[in-house]
Design a protein around this motif. Structure first.
Motif, PDB file in Angstrom:
ATOM      1  N   ARG A  50       0.368   5.693  -0.142  1.00  0.00           N
ATOM      2  CA  ARG A  50      -0.601   6.780  -0.136  1.00  0.00           C
ATOM      3  C   ARG A  50       0.037   8.063  -0.664  1.00  0.00           C
ATOM      4  O   ARG A  50       1.256   8.202  -0.687  1.00  0.00           O
ATOM      5  N   TRP A  52       0.846  -1.186   0.000  1.00  0.00           N
ATOM      6  CA  TRP A  52       0.000   0.000   0.000  1.00  0.00           C
ATOM      7  C   TRP A  52       0.888   1.245   0.000  1.00  0.00           C
ATOM      8  O   TRP A  52       1.907   1.296   0.696  1.00  0.00           O
ATOM      9  N   TYR A  88      -5.187   6.517  -1.467  1.00  0.00           N
ATOM     10  CA  TYR A  88      -4.533   5.266  -1.108  1.00  0.00           C
ATOM     11  C   TYR A  88      -4.486   4.355  -2.330  1.00  0.00           C
ATOM     12  O   TYR A  88      -5.506   4.118  -2.978  1.00  0.00           O
TER      13      TYR A  88
END
Lengths: 110, 117
Positions: B39, B37, B94
């Motif tokens: 962001r 992930w 995100y």
């Protein structure tokens, strides 16, 4: 943490010109751990260059990467209209594992 | 060609937990690669949150480590992000992503998550 500083912040050029984007690291970066991305408005970043100088799949050969140690460069030999975007450099540090990105260079049409 | 798609609430209350899921198609998360992930905010730019691999290890950005967890759901071919005790500073786009050899070669389209009451 290795900090990446990109210059210039904004680069204004015309189609057909050559673009040179720089990325300086606060510590030495292994050449296998360095990459460049292109991001257009409303889109996710796209991998352009990995391992400092290898083009990702489908990336035109007008894009090239070079450098070593703390200084890395992305060169676009002849700008096409679709090349105007924001470019980010990225490095990987293995101890502990951490990826960091530069703050970006905006390449705009002059 | 692998494709990734984020899903989850676009608005989260301060102090609560942000939860996102990434559905993967065109490739199995249980075979190879690290799944991560990232962001993006106007102020801090791109920030790597963490990564996980089917073989077990998971690594997080030290700046978020106390609040974040990433897990893989191999049967469903998806992975998830949980970020606890969120504040306005966690408002961001995100992205879920696939890592390959110390770079990110595939990205989801991104999802804006706002933290506000």
């Amino acid at each position: 943490e290795i900090v990446l500083t990109q210059s210039p912040g904004t680069l204004s050029l015309s189609p057909g010109e050559r673009a040179t984007l720089s990325c300086r690291a606060s510590q030495n970066v292994d050449f296998n751990y360095f990459a460049w991305y292109q991001q257009k408005p409303g889109q996710a970043p796209r991998l352009l260059i990995y391992d400092t100088s290898r083009r990702a799949t489908g990336i035109p050969d007008r894009f090239s990467g070079s450098g070593s140690g703390t200084d890395f460069t992305l060169t676009i030999s002849r700008l096409e209209p679709e090349d105007f975007a924001v470019y980010y450099c990225q490095q990987y540090d293995s101890s502990p594992p951490l990826y960091t990105f530069g703050q970006g260079t905006k390449l705009e049409i002059k | 060609q692998v494709q990734l798609q984020e899903s989850g609430p676009g608005l989260v209350n301060p102090s609560e937990t942000l939860s996102l899921t990434c559905a993967v198609s065109g490739g199995s998360i249980g075979i190879s690669h690290w799944w991560s992930w990232v962001r993006q905010t106007p102020g801090k730019g791109l920030e790597w949150i963490g990564e996980s691999h089917n073989s077990g290890p998971t690594f997080y950005n030290p700046s978020l480590k106390s609040r974040v967890s990433i897990s893989l759901d191999i049967p469903r071919n998806q992975f998830s992000l949980k970020l606890t005790s969120v504040t306005a500073a966690d408002t961001a786009v995100y992205y879920c992503a696939r890592q390959a050899s110390y770079n990110i070669d595939s990205w989801g389209q991104g999802m804006l998550v706002s933290v506000s009451s």
